[in-house]
Enzyme design. Structure first.
Site, PDB file in Angstrom:
ATOM      1  N   SER A 125       0.819  -1.215   0.000  1.00  4.73           N
ATOM      2  CA  SER A 125       0.000   0.000   0.000  1.00  4.73           C
ATOM      3  C   SER A 125       0.849   1.259   0.000  1.00  4.73           C
ATOM      4  O   SER A 125       0.307   2.356  -0.181  1.00  4.73           O
ATOM      5  CB  SER A 125      -0.900   0.019   1.237  1.00  4.73           C
ATOM      6  OG  SER A 125      -1.800  -1.053   1.197  1.00  4.73           O
ATOM      7  N   HIS A 146      -0.238  -1.705  -7.413  1.00  3.00           N
ATOM      8  CA  HIS A 146      -1.081  -1.487  -6.231  1.00  3.00           C
ATOM      9  C   HIS A 146      -2.566  -1.429  -6.585  1.00  3.00           C
ATOM     10  O   HIS A 146      -3.030  -0.492  -7.237  1.00  3.00           O
ATOM     11  CB  HIS A 146      -0.647  -0.182  -5.524  1.00  3.00           C
ATOM     12  CG  HIS A 146      -1.518   0.147  -4.356  1.00  3.00           C
ATOM     13  ND1 HIS A 146      -2.196   1.337  -4.225  1.00  3.00           N
ATOM     14  CD2 HIS A 146      -1.859  -0.598  -3.262  1.00  3.00           C
ATOM     15  CE1 HIS A 146      -2.901   1.318  -3.105  1.00  3.00           C
ATOM     16  NE2 HIS A 146      -2.712   0.157  -2.507  1.00  3.00           N
ATOM     17  N   GLU A 158      -2.397   1.223  -9.429  1.00  2.61           N
ATOM     18  CA  GLU A 158      -1.265   2.147  -9.525  1.00  2.61           C
ATOM     19  C   GLU A 158      -0.005   1.353  -9.892  1.00  2.61           C
ATOM     20  O   GLU A 158       0.350   0.399  -9.201  1.00  2.61           O
ATOM     21  CB  GLU A 158      -1.061   2.880  -8.191  1.00  2.61           C
ATOM     22  CG  GLU A 158      -2.215   3.809  -7.847  1.00  2.61           C
ATOM     23  CD  GLU A 158      -2.099   4.472  -6.474  1.00  2.61           C
ATOM     24  OE1 GLU A 158      -2.564   5.613  -6.339  1.00  2.61           O
ATOM     25  OE2 GLU A 158      -1.549   3.843  -5.533  1.00  2.61           O
ATOM     26  N   ASN A 199      -3.983   6.628  -1.890  1.00  4.06           N
ATOM     27  CA  ASN A 199      -3.996   6.493  -0.437  1.00  4.06           C
ATOM     28  C   ASN A 199      -3.387   7.701   0.246  1.00  4.06           C
ATOM     29  O   ASN A 199      -3.839   8.109   1.321  1.00  4.06           O
ATOM     30  CB  ASN A 199      -3.233   5.238   0.001  1.00  4.06           C
ATOM     31  CG  ASN A 199      -4.106   3.992  -0.077  1.00  4.06           C
ATOM     32  OD1 ASN A 199      -5.318   4.088  -0.118  1.00  4.06           O
ATOM     33  ND2 ASN A 199      -3.468   2.845  -0.112  1.00  4.06           N
TER      34      ASN A 199
END
Ligand SMILES: NC(=O)c1ccc[n+]([C@@H]2O[C@H](COP(=O)([O-])OP(=O)(O)OC[C@H]3O[C@@H](n4cnc5c(N)ncnc54)[C@H](O)[C@@H]3O)[C@@H](O)[C@H]2O)c1
Length: 249
Positions: A125, A146, A158, A199
């Site tokens: 992450s 990701h 990603e 994120n």
């Protein structure tokens, strides 16, 4: 390695993400082998991939997949507890828990086991790809890939490149993303900053929502309502994390 050469995909870790990732690869024509640590964990993953809330049977019931595609998908994935069964993989996606030392030891083990030409991709992450890649010799074929949860459903991945990642590897993983029905964005590794793009921005918003709550400016419920109705968020900043973390059974 380009996309036509990818015949067998390994997934390290069949948890919330690994199961969904393996399910997506298998559903899009890739033979896929998932490695986890026990019969119980493997059975839980298999159950979630097939019968879970976002599983393959639900896809058939919702008309997203035919029965023939369902049967073919089931025939394309398998499970193992033995890393050696990943030795012939052309691509390995790592989805073990978010622990830097664990991920590095997993990659070192993979590097010693899996054929040299294979690409390694981490679903971390937010750990720096240029840190994780220290565990392997194949730094040009090491990349971040990701996903978002639930992996079978969410449309974005990603693609995170370190300075050592080759352009060929980036392009191959973008093509893989497209083959899986995902949109990819290209992200430059940013060591010292956690969370890539989505994120990082999302966590900043959640942190600000907590500050607004702590200052007594508004209740949690009203903060969530403000963001849902004010910005059309599907859920407020104080209510979104739980499903992703706990999994989608
Ligand atoms: N849950 C999310 O919403 C989400 C979203 C995007 C990315 N991620 C990332 O994906 C990764 C996995 O997260 P998760 O939520 O699926 O975790 P999880 O705990 O559900 O699954 C991890 C799995 O890895 C297995 N495992 C542990 N050590 C292993 C090893 N040596 N070899 C093979 N398997 C091993 C565990 O038994 C477990 O089944 C983490 O890096 C996380 O940050 C999570």
């Amino acid at each position: 390695m380009n996309i036509e050469d990818i015949k067998l995909v390994g997934v390290m870790g069949g948890g919330v993400m690994g199961g969904g990732i393996a399910q997506t690869f298998a559903a899009h024509g890739f033979r896929t082998v998932v490695r986890d640590l026990s019969d119980e964990l493997i059975e839980k993953t298999r159950q979630s991939m097939v019968e879970g809330r976002f599983g393959l049977r639900g896809a058939v019931e919702r008309g997203k997949m035919t029965q023939a595609e369902f049967d073919a998908t089931l025939a394309r994935f398998s499970f193992t507890q033995d890393v050696a069964d990943l030795r012939d993989c052309d691509l390995v996606v790592e989805a073990v828990p978010e622990n830097l030392d664990l991920k590095k030891s997993v990659f070192a083990e993979l590097d010693a086991t899996v054929k040299k030409a294979a690409i390694f991709a981490s679903n971390t992450s937010g750990f720096a790809i240029s840190d994780l890649n220290k565990a392997v010799a194949r730094k040009d074929r090491f990349i971040g890939f990701h996903w978002f949860s639930p992996a079978f459903i969410m449309k974005i991945v990603e693609v995170v490149y370190a300075p050592e990642t080759s352009e060929e590897t980036i392009a191959t993983m973008e093509a893989v993303g497209e083959r899986l029905g995902k949109t990819t964005i290209r992200v430059k590794d940013a060591p010292g900053k956690y969370g890539f793009v989505a994120n990082r921005i999302y966590f900043a918003m959640v942190a600000e929502a907590h500050r607004v709550l702590e200052e007594g400016v508004a209740s949690a419920e009203d903060i969530n309502t403000a963001m849902r109705l004010g910005f059309n968020w599907p859920a407020g900043p104080l209510e979104m994390v739980q499903g992703a973390r706990k999994g989608w059974q």
